[in-house]
Design a protein around this motif. Structure first.
Motif, PDB file in Angstrom:
ATOM      1  N   ARG A   1       0.834  -1.193   0.000  1.00 25.23           N
ATOM      2  CA  ARG A   1       0.000   0.000   0.000  1.00 25.23           C
ATOM      3  C   ARG A   1       0.876   1.253   0.000  1.00 25.23           C
ATOM      4  O   ARG A   1       0.620   2.204  -0.736  1.00 25.23           O
ATOM      5  N   LYS A   2       1.982   1.220   0.782  1.00 27.83           N
ATOM      6  CA  LYS A   2       2.883   2.357   0.853  1.00 27.83           C
ATOM      7  C   LYS A   2       3.533   2.612  -0.500  1.00 27.83           C
ATOM      8  O   LYS A   2       3.711   3.752  -0.927  1.00 27.83           O
ATOM      9  N   ASP A   3       3.895   1.545  -1.210  1.00 27.60           N
ATOM     10  CA  ASP A   3       4.508   1.694  -2.530  1.00 27.60           C
ATOM     11  C   ASP A   3       3.561   2.354  -3.516  1.00 27.60           C
ATOM     12  O   ASP A   3       3.989   3.011  -4.453  1.00 27.60           O
ATOM     13  N   ALA A   4       2.282   2.142  -3.326  1.00 23.61           N
ATOM     14  CA  ALA A   4       1.311   2.695  -4.270  1.00 23.61           C
ATOM     15  C   ALA A   4       0.984   4.151  -3.981  1.00 23.61           C
ATOM     16  O   ALA A   4       0.440   4.837  -4.823  1.00 23.61           O
ATOM     17  N   ARG A   5       1.350   4.639  -2.822  1.00 24.84           N
ATOM     18  CA  ARG A   5       0.925   5.966  -2.417  1.00 24.84           C
ATOM     19  C   ARG A   5       1.483   7.113  -3.257  1.00 24.84           C
ATOM     20  O   ARG A   5       0.772   8.077  -3.495  1.00 24.84           O
ATOM     21  N   PRO A   6       2.743   7.098  -3.685  1.00 25.16           N
ATOM     22  CA  PRO A   6       3.224   8.241  -4.477  1.00 25.16           C
ATOM     23  C   PRO A   6       2.367   8.532  -5.699  1.00 25.16           C
ATOM     24  O   PRO A   6       2.032   9.689  -5.966  1.00 25.16           O
ATOM     25  N   SER A   7       1.968   7.509  -6.445  1.00 22.30           N
ATOM     26  CA  SER A   7       1.144   7.747  -7.630  1.00 22.30           C
ATOM     27  C   SER A   7      -0.236   8.269  -7.245  1.00 22.30           C
ATOM     28  O   SER A   7      -0.802   9.118  -7.939  1.00 22.30           O
ATOM     29  N   GLU A   8      -0.764   7.776  -6.145  1.00 21.73           N
ATOM     30  CA  GLU A   8      -2.067   8.256  -5.679  1.00 21.73           C
ATOM     31  C   GLU A   8      -1.982   9.717  -5.256  1.00 21.73           C
ATOM     32  O   GLU A   8      -2.896  10.511  -5.521  1.00 21.73           O
ATOM     33  N   LEU A   9      -0.894  10.060  -4.593  1.00 20.38           N
ATOM     34  CA  LEU A   9      -0.690  11.443  -4.183  1.00 20.38           C
ATOM     35  C   LEU A   9      -0.526  12.359  -5.394  1.00 20.38           C
ATOM     36  O   LEU A   9      -1.060  13.474  -5.422  1.00 20.38           O
ATOM     37  N   LEU A  10       0.198  11.901  -6.403  1.00 19.07           N
ATOM     38  CA  LEU A  10       0.390  12.713  -7.611  1.00 19.07           C
ATOM     39  C   LEU A  10      -0.920  12.904  -8.349  1.00 19.07           C
ATOM     40  O   LEU A  10      -1.187  13.990  -8.887  1.00 19.07           O
ATOM     41  N   ASP A  11      -1.739  11.873  -8.413  1.00 20.57           N
ATOM     42  CA  ASP A  11      -3.047  12.000  -9.063  1.00 20.57           C
ATOM     43  C   ASP A  11      -3.917  13.024  -8.330  1.00 20.57           C
ATOM     44  O   ASP A  11      -4.574  13.870  -8.954  1.00 20.57           O
ATOM     45  N   ALA A  12      -3.916  12.931  -7.007  1.00 25.30           N
ATOM     46  CA  ALA A  12      -4.712  13.867  -6.209  1.00 25.30           C
ATOM     47  C   ALA A  12      -4.177  15.285  -6.352  1.00 25.30           C
ATOM     48  O   ALA A  12      -4.954  16.254  -6.472  1.00 25.30           O
ATOM     49  N   ALA A  13      -2.855  15.426  -6.351  1.00 18.68           N
ATOM     50  CA  ALA A  13      -2.252  16.757  -6.481  1.00 18.68           C
ATOM     51  C   ALA A  13      -2.560  17.369  -7.836  1.00 18.68           C
ATOM     52  O   ALA A  13      -2.853  18.563  -7.932  1.00 18.68           O
ATOM     53  N   LEU A  14      -2.488  16.579  -8.896  1.00 19.04           N
ATOM     54  CA  LEU A  14      -2.811  17.088 -10.226  1.00 19.04           C
ATOM     55  C   LEU A  14      -4.233  17.631 -10.257  1.00 19.04           C
ATOM     56  O   LEU A  14      -4.478  18.744 -10.759  1.00 19.04           O
ATOM     57  N   GLU A  15      -5.165  16.876  -9.729  1.00 11.55           N
ATOM     58  CA  GLU A  15      -6.562  17.308  -9.730  1.00 11.55           C
ATOM     59  C   GLU A  15      -6.730  18.631  -8.982  1.00 11.55           C
ATOM     60  O   GLU A  15      -7.406  19.549  -9.467  1.00 11.55           O
ATOM     61  N   LEU A  16      -6.111  18.745  -7.833  1.00  8.61           N
ATOM     62  CA  LEU A  16      -6.285  19.950  -7.019  1.00  8.61           C
ATOM     63  C   LEU A  16      -5.529  21.142  -7.596  1.00  8.61           C
ATOM     64  O   LEU A  16      -6.029  22.272  -7.564  1.00  8.61           O
ATOM     65  N   PHE A  17      -4.335  20.923  -8.126  1.00  7.64           N
ATOM     66  CA  PHE A  17      -3.602  22.025  -8.755  1.00  7.64           C
ATOM     67  C   PHE A  17      -4.402  22.594  -9.928  1.00  7.64           C
ATOM     68  O   PHE A  17      -4.462  23.809 -10.124  1.00  7.64           O
ATOM     69  N   VAL A  18      -5.006  21.718 -10.715  1.00  5.70           N
ATOM     70  CA  VAL A  18      -5.796  22.172 -11.860  1.00  5.70           C
ATOM     71  C   VAL A  18      -7.075  22.855 -11.403  1.00  5.70           C
ATOM     72  O   VAL A  18      -7.485  23.875 -11.961  1.00  5.70           O
ATOM     73  N   GLU A  19      -7.706  22.312 -10.376  1.00  5.27           N
ATOM     74  CA  GLU A  19      -8.965  22.872  -9.886  1.00  5.27           C
ATOM     75  C   GLU A  19      -8.769  24.215  -9.183  1.00  5.27           C
ATOM     76  O   GLU A  19      -9.539  25.159  -9.383  1.00  5.27           O
ATOM     77  N   LYS A  20      -7.727  24.307  -8.336  1.00 10.94           N
ATOM     78  CA  LYS A  20      -7.614  25.441  -7.428  1.00 10.94           C
ATOM     79  C   LYS A  20      -6.407  26.337  -7.679  1.00 10.94           C
ATOM     80  O   LYS A  20      -6.355  27.458  -7.177  1.00 10.94           O
ATOM     81  N   GLY A  21      -5.415  25.873  -8.426  1.00  8.98           N
ATOM     82  CA  GLY A  21      -4.188  26.627  -8.583  1.00  8.98           C
ATOM     83  C   GLY A  21      -3.174  26.228  -7.536  1.00  8.98           C
ATOM     84  O   GLY A  21      -3.448  25.426  -6.627  1.00  8.98           O
ATOM     85  N   PHE A  22      -1.986  26.814  -7.626  1.00  7.38           N
ATOM     86  CA  PHE A  22      -0.912  26.441  -6.700  1.00  7.38           C
ATOM     87  C   PHE A  22      -1.135  27.028  -5.309  1.00  7.38           C
ATOM     88  O   PHE A  22      -1.054  26.325  -4.305  1.00  7.38           O
ATOM     89  N   ALA A  23      -1.435  28.318  -5.234  1.00  9.66           N
ATOM     90  CA  ALA A  23      -1.557  28.979  -3.932  1.00  9.66           C
ATOM     91  C   ALA A  23      -2.684  28.380  -3.088  1.00  9.66           C
ATOM     92  O   ALA A  23      -2.532  28.185  -1.884  1.00  9.66           O
ATOM     93  N   ALA A  24      -3.804  28.084  -3.730  1.00  9.46           N
ATOM     94  CA  ALA A  24      -4.985  27.640  -2.987  1.00  9.46           C
ATOM     95  C   ALA A  24      -4.974  26.148  -2.681  1.00  9.46           C
ATOM     96  O   ALA A  24      -5.802  25.670  -1.900  1.00  9.46           O
TER      97      ALA A  24
END
Length: 233
Positions: free
Chosen positions: A19-42
């Motif tokens: 599960r720990k090995d899979a987390r980086p890709s999950e975190l990157l997917d979540a970060a991409l979604e939020l960066f696109v939705e909200k921008g970097f600052a928000a």
């Protein structure tokens, strides 16, 4: 007899490790979604961790800062594509494809793989927040802008050397290609949101028009200097 590696506790530890090995890709997917939705600052690291289903502490195990998280998102989703694009260039360079064919492929493949997806939100983010977050702009320039300019410059220079394009400043001609892409990004995320439906920009038609202008210019045959650029099919 059960070996130590087969005990319930060791099996559970193995599951946690997987599960720990899979987390980086999950975190990157979540970060991409939020960066696109909200921008970097928000975008808050707590929100990224929550969307990925992990704790903030777990996120910091992999990415020590939000800037490093952004860099990883850019590397995973944009920078990594240049390996394929460069391989395609090498294949076309060894074949019968013209430099015009290469430019056409570059713009069309960019639209298919990036422009028509949510990934253009990263470009819009950099444009809108570069002044406040220079480290974000520097990351994007190193990971995306420089490799794309280098590849396009090779294509243009190839056309010049083979007599397909007239002699010109290849370094600055690159901006004519990338500016067409940037306008499409801005239209998608800003200008187009204000335009009426009747004035909707059709990306494929826009790309074809920009290619025609880049390759042939605006002057008619009687006014234009001699050119050996192949006609668009």
């Amino acid at each position: 007899m059960q070996s130590p590696s087969d005990t319930p506790s060791s099996m559970a530890a193995g599951k946690r490790a997987r599960r720990k090995d899979a987390r980086p890709s999950e975190l990157l997917d979540a970060a991409l979604e939020l960066f696109v939705e909200k921008g970097f600052a928000a975008t808050k690291v707590e929100a990224v961790a929550a969307r990925a289903g992990v704790s903030k502490g777990t996120l910091f195990l992999y990415f020590p800062s939000k800037a490093e998280l952004f860099r990883a998102v850019v590397q995973e989703n944009l920078a990594a594509r240049f390996a394929d694009w460069n391989a395609e260039y090498e294949a076309m360079d060894g074949g019968s494809d013209s430099a015009a064919d290469m430019l056409r492929h570059a713009l069309q493949s960019w639209w298919t793989r990036v422009g028509a997806t949510k990934l253009t939100g990263l470009t819009k983010l950099v444009i809108s927040e570069a002044q406040n977050f220079p480290e974000v702009a520097a990351c994007y320039h190193t990971e995306v802008v420089q490799p794309s300019q280098q590849l396009l410059r090779r294509v243009i220079q190839r056309g010049i050397e083979r007599g397909e394009f007239r002699p010109l400043d290849a370094e600055y001609a690159v901006y004519s290609v990338t500016s067409a892409i940037l306008y499409l990004v801005m239209h998608k995320h800003a200008i187009g949101l204000l335009a009426p439906a009747s004035g909707e920009l059709m990306p494929e038609r826009y790309i074809a028009s920009q290619l025609d202008i880049i390759l042939h210019g605006l002057l008619g045959p009687a006014q234009a200097p001699p050119s050996r650029i192949p006609a668009l099919s």
